[in-house]
Motif scaffolding. Sequence first.
Motif, PDB file in Angstrom:
ATOM      1  N   SER A 194       1.168  -1.441   0.005  1.00 13.92           N
ATOM      2  CA  SER A 194       0.469  -0.162  -0.002  1.00 13.92           C
ATOM      3  C   SER A 194       1.080   1.353  -0.258  1.00 13.92           C
ATOM      4  CB  SER A 194      -0.627   0.506   1.135  1.00 13.92           C
ATOM      5  OG  SER A 194      -0.790   0.217   2.508  1.00 13.92           O
ATOM      6  N   ILE A 195       1.910   1.441   1.011  1.00 10.97           N
ATOM      7  CA  ILE A 195       2.605   2.657   0.947  1.00 10.97           C
ATOM      8  C   ILE A 195       3.599   2.431  -0.725  1.00 10.97           C
ATOM      9  CG2 ILE A 195       4.807   1.616   1.973  1.00 10.97           C
ATOM     10  CD1 ILE A 195       3.234   5.340   2.551  1.00 10.97           C
ATOM     11  N   VAL A 196       4.289   1.655  -1.127  1.00 10.89           N
ATOM     12  CA  VAL A 196       4.544   1.620  -2.192  1.00 10.89           C
ATOM     13  C   VAL A 196       3.817   2.252  -3.370  1.00 10.89           C
ATOM     14  CG1 VAL A 196       5.240  -0.113  -3.956  1.00 10.89           C
ATOM     15  CG2 VAL A 196       6.536  -0.481  -2.017  1.00 10.89           C
ATOM     16  N   GLU A 197       2.918   1.300  -3.600  1.00  8.63           N
ATOM     17  CA  GLU A 197       1.949   2.132  -4.866  1.00  8.63           C
ATOM     18  C   GLU A 197       1.026   3.191  -4.544  1.00  8.63           C
ATOM     19  OE1 GLU A 197       1.851   0.154  -7.666  1.00  8.63           O
ATOM     20  OE2 GLU A 197       2.615  -1.376  -6.408  1.00  8.63           O
ATOM     21  N   ARG A 198       0.934   3.780  -3.275  1.00 11.32           N
ATOM     22  CA  ARG A 198      -0.174   4.486  -3.211  1.00 11.32           C
ATOM     23  C   ARG A 198       0.965   6.330  -3.116  1.00 11.32           C
ATOM     24  NH1 ARG A 198      -4.153   2.487   0.898  1.00 11.32           N
ATOM     25  NH2 ARG A 198      -4.732   0.404  -0.402  1.00 11.32           N
ATOM     26  N   LEU A 200       5.135   6.020  -2.531  1.00  7.69           N
ATOM     27  CA  LEU A 200       6.568   5.865  -2.734  1.00  7.69           C
ATOM     28  C   LEU A 200       7.043   5.550  -4.051  1.00  7.69           C
ATOM     29  CD1 LEU A 200       7.939   3.342   0.055  1.00  7.69           C
ATOM     30  CD2 LEU A 200       8.503   5.766  -0.536  1.00  7.69           C
ATOM     31  N   ARG A 201       6.100   4.530  -5.202  1.00  9.88           N
ATOM     32  CA  ARG A 201       5.816   4.113  -6.629  1.00  9.88           C
ATOM     33  C   ARG A 201       5.716   5.796  -7.541  1.00  9.88           C
ATOM     34  NH1 ARG A 201       6.063  -0.056  -9.811  1.00  9.88           N
ATOM     35  NH2 ARG A 201       5.643  -1.092  -7.880  1.00  9.88           N
ATOM     36  N   PRO A 202       4.700   6.269  -7.074  1.00  4.64           N
ATOM     37  CA  PRO A 202       4.175   8.067  -7.732  1.00  4.64           C
ATOM     38  C   PRO A 202       5.949   8.693  -7.443  1.00  4.64           C
ATOM     39  CG  PRO A 202       2.806   7.483  -6.359  1.00  4.64           C
ATOM     40  CD  PRO A 202       3.419   6.248  -6.332  1.00  4.64           C
ATOM     41  N   PHE A 203       6.204   9.446  -6.396  1.00  2.00           N
ATOM     42  CA  PHE A 203       6.958   9.965  -5.725  1.00  2.00           C
ATOM     43  C   PHE A 203       8.283  10.000  -6.984  1.00  2.00           C
ATOM     44  CE2 PHE A 203      10.367  10.855  -2.770  1.00  2.00           C
ATOM     45  CZ  PHE A 203       9.851  12.551  -2.616  1.00  2.00           C
ATOM     46  N   LEU A 204       8.697   8.862  -6.239  1.00  2.00           N
ATOM     47  CA  LEU A 204      10.182   8.047  -7.259  1.00  2.00           C
ATOM     48  C   LEU A 204       9.720   7.657  -8.448  1.00  2.00           C
ATOM     49  CD1 LEU A 204      10.871   5.465  -4.568  1.00  2.00           C
ATOM     50  CD2 LEU A 204      11.926   7.765  -4.201  1.00  2.00           C
ATOM     51  N   ALA A 205       9.256   7.586  -9.163  1.00  2.00           N
ATOM     52  CA  ALA A 205       8.788   7.813 -10.809  1.00  2.00           C
ATOM     53  C   ALA A 205       9.492   9.307 -10.773  1.00  2.00           C
ATOM     54  CB  ALA A 205       7.228   7.107 -11.201  1.00  2.00           C
ATOM     55  N   GLY A 206       8.462   9.891 -10.782  1.00  2.00           N
ATOM     56  CA  GLY A 206       8.218  11.686 -10.508  1.00  2.00           C
ATOM     57  C   GLY A 206       9.400  12.089 -10.694  1.00  2.00           C
ATOM     58  N   ILE A 207      10.792  11.259  -9.514  1.00  2.00           N
ATOM     59  CA  ILE A 207      12.277  11.853  -9.811  1.00  2.00           C
ATOM     60  C   ILE A 207      12.574  11.041 -11.291  1.00  2.00           C
ATOM     61  CG2 ILE A 207      14.083  11.437  -8.193  1.00  2.00           C
ATOM     62  CD1 ILE A 207      12.416  12.272  -6.273  1.00  2.00           C
ATOM     63  N   PHE A 208      12.650   9.901 -10.702  1.00  4.02           N
ATOM     64  CA  PHE A 208      13.860   8.835 -11.662  1.00  4.02           C
ATOM     65  C   PHE A 208      12.605   8.465 -13.024  1.00  4.02           C
ATOM     66  CE2 PHE A 208      14.585   7.839  -7.364  1.00  4.02           C
ATOM     67  CZ  PHE A 208      16.003   8.001  -7.655  1.00  4.02           C
ATOM     68  N   PHE A 209      11.658   9.203 -13.630  1.00  2.35           N
ATOM     69  CA  PHE A 209      10.944   8.594 -14.924  1.00  2.35           C
ATOM     70  C   PHE A 209      10.652   7.663 -14.973  1.00  2.35           C
ATOM     71  CE2 PHE A 209      13.170  12.863 -14.938  1.00  2.35           C
ATOM     72  CZ  PHE A 209      11.512  13.772 -14.813  1.00  2.35           C
ATOM     73  N   GLY A 333      -1.441   8.475  -6.053  1.00  3.34           N
ATOM     74  CA  GLY A 333      -1.722   7.301  -5.895  1.00  3.34           C
ATOM     75  C   GLY A 333      -3.426   6.176  -6.145  1.00  3.34           C
ATOM     76  N   SER A 334      -4.101   6.347  -6.852  1.00  5.19           N
ATOM     77  CA  SER A 334      -5.265   5.498  -7.180  1.00  5.19           C
ATOM     78  C   SER A 334      -4.912   4.019  -8.372  1.00  5.19           C
ATOM     79  CB  SER A 334      -5.729   6.458  -7.993  1.00  5.19           C
ATOM     80  OG  SER A 334      -5.430   6.538  -9.407  1.00  5.19           O
ATOM     81  N   GLY A 335      -2.996   4.443  -8.818  1.00  4.21           N
ATOM     82  CA  GLY A 335      -3.287   2.960  -9.424  1.00  4.21           C
ATOM     83  C   GLY A 335      -3.619   3.168 -10.747  1.00  4.21           C
TER      84      GLY A 335
END
Length: 463
Positions: A194-198, A200-209, A333-335
């Motif tokens: 839940s913390i990854v998908e909602r 950490l994933r969008p946050f880090l994807a915004g940094i590292f594309f 964070g909706s997926g």
Amino acid sequence: MSFLLSPLPCSSFSPTKPPYASPLQALSSSTTPSSSSSSSAAAVIVGAGLSGLAAAIHLASTSVPFLLLEASDGVGGRVRTDSLDGFLLDRGFQIFLTAYPEARRLLHYPSLRLCPFYPGALVFHAGSLHRVADPFRRPIDGIASLVNPIGSLPDKLRIGLTRLVAASRTDDQLLSAPETTISTRLSASGFSPSIVERFLRPFLAGIFFDADLATSSRLFDFVLKCLALGENALPSNGIADIPIQLAARLPQGSLRLRSRVASVDPGGAAVTLEGGEVVPADLGIIVAVDQPEAQRLVPQFLAPKSNKSRSTVCIYFSADRSAIEEPILVLNGSGKGIVNNMFFASNVAPSYAPEGKSLISVSLVGSFPERSDEELAAEVVRELGGWFGAEEVGRWSHLRTYRIGFAQPDQTPPTNLAGRDPRLGPGLYICGDHWSSATFDGALVSGRRAAEALLNDRELVQV
């Protein structure tokens, strides 16, 4: 880094004596080469992005002559800003981390008039926006964040612990530590799905594309340390003010714009421009272009992996008002949907929009080659209508879409981020974020190291 820097609100910066003249004035005075630029013994730097500028500044500091050749009409490489009807549009989603150690050594922060983001984010999940706050900077908001549905309480404690561990280590330790992918690292550290998908994933994807989080865990730790020890910010005049400030420090006549290099002598003796002009490089050549261009100029020295890259699309809208008033990043964070993150840029830096207008920046991860700019903008409006209300978003006006095919080099494991040798051969050197960490700081460090190698090899400075 001291590493800790807490800049004042951007409207409060009032530098009185910057260490150089107006960056725009200084840049315009240095773009015409002097008559002796190509005739005297000099080094040649190809590319005036961050790494090329850093290399040039280091050579200038030792009074070694050089000529910096840039193919485009301005410095910065991918770090550019366009002006459109009073709006400042950075070419792609870019945030400056004030704790970058090399940047702190090279840049005069007050002159940039840095405008900080709120230390945290809003996460769209289950039809609502939920706040995730940095508990070290916003303790009250941080406590309130503990009970929201964006991860469990143990997850949030793990984020704090991971941050503290990263901040306690040196940069070399972080960039040379045993590595895996970010995704594997998060799972092994016990973070819940839940913390990854909602978050950490969008946050880090915004940094590292990188929506798959296949990037090296070393880069994750380094960026996490910088996030812990500094601010996220935007320069008041746009992200391009960073390379413009660096270019202002170059000697007059040392920079040539609109000078595309067609070929590089493998022996480091000269470069040939597209028009046929041969520019001698008696002291050596530093290739400081991005990865695709480096592959074209010196393909014999680059491994096949260097062809990979990360892509993004950045879409700008204008509006008469901001749907939210805070200078805060908003994550998906909706997926679901194509939006990864967005923010109201003029909330962070009011100078990004004309008076009475709001500037909205929306970032997608990937290239979306099958869809037109109009189709992507329309889909973003439909999607964000579910976040802020269809009537509200329906009043937005599409300004411009930037498709950044090469936003960052691919840095999946194995990597060598702590210090790759910039020497490609006698008299030939390479630098860039693809030769170091894929960050502003990595590009700056790589440029300095290439210049140091040239100087040492030519015995122009004491080792």
